[in-house]
Design an enzyme around this catalytic site. Sequence first.
Site, short mmCIF file in Angstrom:
data_model
loop_
_atom_site.label_atom_id
_atom_site.label_comp_id
_atom_site.label_asym_id
_atom_site.label_seq_id
_atom_site.Cartn_x
_atom_site.Cartn_y
_atom_site.Cartn_z
CD GLU A 90 19.97 -41.82 19.95
OE1 GLU A 90 20.01 -40.59 19.81
OE2 GLU A 90 20.80 -42.44 20.63
CE LYS A 147 27.91 -36.09 18.62
NZ LYS A 147 27.08 -36.92 17.77
NE ARG A 204 26.41 -34.31 23.34
CZ ARG A 204 25.60 -33.98 22.34
NH1 ARG A 204 24.28 -34.12 22.46
NH2 ARG A 204 26.08 -33.52 21.21
C1 LIG Z 1 23.05 -40.70 18.17
C2 LIG Z 1 22.70 -39.25 18.18
N1 LIG Z 1 21.53 -38.87 18.71
C3 LIG Z 1 21.16 -37.58 18.75
C4 LIG Z 1 21.96 -36.58 18.27
C5 LIG Z 1 21.53 -35.14 18.35
O1 LIG Z 1 22.28 -34.44 19.32
P1 LIG Z 1 22.51 -32.87 19.17
O2 LIG Z 1 21.16 -32.25 19.11
O3 LIG Z 1 23.26 -32.49 20.39
O4 LIG Z 1 23.28 -32.66 17.93
C6 LIG Z 1 23.20 -36.93 17.70
C7 LIG Z 1 24.09 -35.90 17.17
O5 LIG Z 1 24.93 -35.42 17.85
C8 LIG Z 1 23.58 -38.29 17.67
O6 LIG Z 1 24.75 -38.67 17.14
#
Ligand SMILES: Cc1ncc(COP(=O)(O)O)c(C=O)c1O
Length: 387
Positions: free
Chosen positions: A270, A234, A132
């Site tokens: 989200e 991210k 990622r």
């Molecule tokens: C905006 C956002 N959505 C979703 C997630 C969940 O991702 P993950 O399951 O890889 O931690 C995160 C955290 O990393 C996030 O910052």
Amino acid sequence: MITRRLCLRNLVESFRLGSSMSKLGCRYNLAFLSSSSLPQAREQFVYSDDESADVDWDNLGFGLVPTDYMYIMKCAKEGNFEQGQLNRYGKVELSPSAGVLNYGQGLFEGIKACRKEDGRLLLFRPDQNAIRMKIGAERMCMPSPSVDQFVDAVKQTVLANKRWVPPPGKGSLYVRPLLMGSGPVLGLAPSPEHTFLVYASPVCNYFKEGFAPLNLYVEDEFDRASPGGTGGVKAISNYAPVLKAQIRAKNRGFSDVLYLDTVNKRYVEEVSCCNIFIVKGNMIATPATNGTILAGVTRRSIIEIAGDHGYQVEERRVAVDELMDADEVFCTGTAVGVASVGSITYHNTKVEFRTGAKTVSAELYSDLVGIQKGLSEDKKGWIVEID
Ligand SMILES: Cc1ncc(COP(=O)(O)O)c(C=O)c1O
């Protein structure tokens, strides 16, 4: 030659570690040098038992607890990342005109390391975070570490901070890799130098609610990400803009904010730092990753586990009306785990959802956590053991 010089630098640093650790009454023994990127060091030093850090493990939340070491690796323009090394955890020197400070050229990741009853340390799918970060780096015009470099840096950081990994059942060590444009730029352009840095902090529950269900607020004024933007990666620049909505919601007594799509203001996206799922009968649905939401590692893992349990799992648009009509709602993320949602408020209407031990989210979480903590067999090959 370069390898040799860097190893020597690491050894000098490690001796400093040895002396400062003994002042702390700790039995550390240059242990962290057992990582694969330091082959000479591995031959010379043996990892010793660690002694727990002075932390009140029963009252650990999700605040920063500074640990002993961080990992740093640099990349000059157009080049590859040179071999990195562990440094004492502390301040980072940056040019005032660094790309990350002026233009927000930066990415981050989040991974948890768990301690098993037998003392072994486990990481959950760190390669997925590495991939990622690669995708994000491409979007943000940055070079990225290889998957091996990334995972190795995470392992080294955990080992160096081993005494900060909470005892089993008390939380985990949250590992935070950062990729930033660290070189100076004035006119808008990619930074001439990039730094990959990994630090860590012991953590327990993300939300102050602990394991209690969340109360979410559907935001329809502030947007999080729009099509063609960076919502799908991210990027550090995705997060400060949501603070306003988040603080306002928290001041009104909500746990966090649920965002809608910016085009129709109708489809669920989200939460500030986690993905969302709805359950209706045997069907589980979650918004598709179309570039405006983050493809969570936990989200993908829960989709797979839910499929194994025989649920009909759908990745598609989820309208806010369908959300309000769900039997159950839950969130997923590395920091939050699988958090059940007790209520959602949208346009002054509050709807409550099923919560508790007999929910779908509890069933799926128990499977996920069993794998993450090494309590059940890892049939999927998701666990990376640090040795
Ligand atoms: C905006 C956002 N959505 C979703 C997630 C969940 O991702 P993950 O399951 O890889 O931690 C995160 C955290 O990393 C996030 O910052």
